[in-house]
Design an enzyme around this catalytic site. Structure first.
Site, PDB file in Angstrom:
ATOM      1  N   GLY A 170      37.043  31.762  46.144  1.00 19.00           N
ATOM      2  CA  GLY A 170      38.238  32.260  46.820  1.00 19.00           C
ATOM      3  C   GLY A 170      38.118  32.199  48.325  1.00 19.00           C
ATOM      4  O   GLY A 170      38.488  33.142  49.029  1.00 19.00           O
ATOM      5  N   ALA A 171      37.639  31.053  48.832  1.00 16.21           N
ATOM      6  CA  ALA A 171      37.266  30.962  50.252  1.00 16.21           C
ATOM      7  C   ALA A 171      38.357  30.404  51.147  1.00 16.21           C
ATOM      8  O   ALA A 171      38.138  30.240  52.341  1.00 16.21           O
ATOM      9  CB  ALA A 171      36.022  30.083  50.383  1.00 16.21           C
ATOM     10  N   TYR A 204      45.491  43.505  36.105  1.00 18.04           N
ATOM     11  CA  TYR A 204      44.682  43.443  37.321  1.00 18.04           C
ATOM     12  C   TYR A 204      43.677  44.598  37.343  1.00 18.04           C
ATOM     13  O   TYR A 204      42.484  44.406  37.598  1.00 18.04           O
ATOM     14  CB  TYR A 204      45.579  43.484  38.554  1.00 18.04           C
ATOM     15  CG  TYR A 204      44.820  43.374  39.849  1.00 18.04           C
ATOM     16  CD1 TYR A 204      44.357  42.142  40.308  1.00 18.04           C
ATOM     17  CD2 TYR A 204      44.570  44.497  40.632  1.00 18.04           C
ATOM     18  CE1 TYR A 204      43.658  42.035  41.495  1.00 18.04           C
ATOM     19  CE2 TYR A 204      43.870  44.400  41.817  1.00 18.04           C
ATOM     20  CZ  TYR A 204      43.421  43.163  42.246  1.00 18.04           C
ATOM     21  OH  TYR A 204      42.720  43.069  43.425  1.00 18.04           O
ATOM     22  N   THR A 225      41.231  26.858  44.754  1.00 17.10           N
ATOM     23  CA  THR A 225      41.899  26.222  43.614  1.00 17.10           C
ATOM     24  C   THR A 225      42.157  24.749  43.901  1.00 17.10           C
ATOM     25  O   THR A 225      42.041  23.903  43.018  1.00 17.10           O
ATOM     26  CB  THR A 225      43.219  26.946  43.299  1.00 17.10           C
ATOM     27  OG1 THR A 225      42.935  28.324  43.024  1.00 17.10           O
ATOM     28  CG2 THR A 225      43.899  26.341  42.088  1.00 17.10           C
ATOM     29  N   ALA A 251      42.589  46.360  34.815  1.00 17.36           N
ATOM     30  CA  ALA A 251      41.613  46.202  33.729  1.00 17.36           C
ATOM     31  C   ALA A 251      40.550  45.172  34.094  1.00 17.36           C
ATOM     32  O   ALA A 251      39.353  45.374  33.826  1.00 17.36           O
ATOM     33  CB  ALA A 251      42.322  45.797  32.440  1.00 17.36           C
TER      34      ALA A 251
END
Length: 235
Positions: free
Chosen positions: A8-9, A141, A33, A143
């Site tokens: 997630g950079a 989210y 992604t 959970a």
């Protein structure tokens, strides 16, 4: 030089962490992604993507990764009154991206360090929602982030003797595009009344904690979860 795999950079907390870690002299292999000149592509909605990412990053790193930062996440509404199929699809997408992919990467990392006979560190970017829950449209989210915290604690307890350390961070709202959409949907400034600090965190603040956990936190802190929520949830 410490080699770090950071998911997630491409934006928000991840982009801030990438810059901060590189400023400390680390070699950071970032994931997004979609690929860019500096980031590896991996769509965590695909079950095989974490394994492909790990193997690609390991080859790029020359066979050794020292730290894994599980930061990638999806925060999308999943209304309770949606269709059964749409609700289930939303649940499974969020849990896969936010929890299952992190578990897959953590497994690869732990086995990598066991095979090498070295220690390593995992930093999990969870959420305040993992402690106190979230909105009616975000069961999935909360959970997933609660599951991430349980994953983190298990890793810390089971592998500390092998020098494999686990740290978690539980941000509240952070000034990113993902949280911004939620703030707008919940009335914007009115939601800040629940935050005693009077503002949300900045990506740079969370990045500072990521750097600390990845590089500086003492081994005896393994298993700890660091809150960063402006005192909106204290425990």
């Amino acid at each position: 030089m410490t080699t770090i795999l950071l998911t997630g950079a491409s934006r928000g907390i991840g982009a801030a962490a990438l810059a901060a870690l590189e400023a400390r002299g680390c070699r950071v292999i970032g994931q997004a992604t979609r690929a860019s000149e500096s980031l590896l592509a991996a769509d965590f909605a695909e079950p095989q993507a974490p394994q492909v990412l790990w193997e690609t990053a390991l080859a790029q790193a020359g066979g050794a990764i020292d730290v894994l930062v599980n930061n990638a996440g999806l925060f999308a509404e999943n209304p309770l009154d949606g269709s059964d199929i749409a609700w289930l699809d939303g649940w499974e997408d969020t849990v896969r991206i936010n929890l299952t992919a992190a578990a897959q990467l953590s497994r690869f990392a732990v086995r990598h360090w066991q095979d090498r006979g070295t220690g390593g560190r995992i930093v999990h970017v969870a959420s305040r929602a993992g402690h106190r829950g979230d909105s009616p449209a975000h069961w999935h989210y909360a959970a997933a982030k609660g599951g991430m915290l349980a994953l983190h604690k298990t890793i810390a307890r089971q592998y500390a003797a092998q020098g494999i350390l686990s740290y978690a961070i539980a941000p509240g709202f952070t000034d990113t595009g993902m949280a911004g959409d939620y703030l707008a949907s919940r009335g914007g400034p009115a939601l800040l009344a629940d935050i005693p600090l009077g503002r949300v965190a900045t990506p740079e603040e969370i990045a500072t904690i990521i750097v600390f956990c990845a590089l500086d936190a003492p081994p005896s802190m393994t298993g700890a979860t660091l809150d960063a929520n402006g005192a909106s949830y204290v425990r």
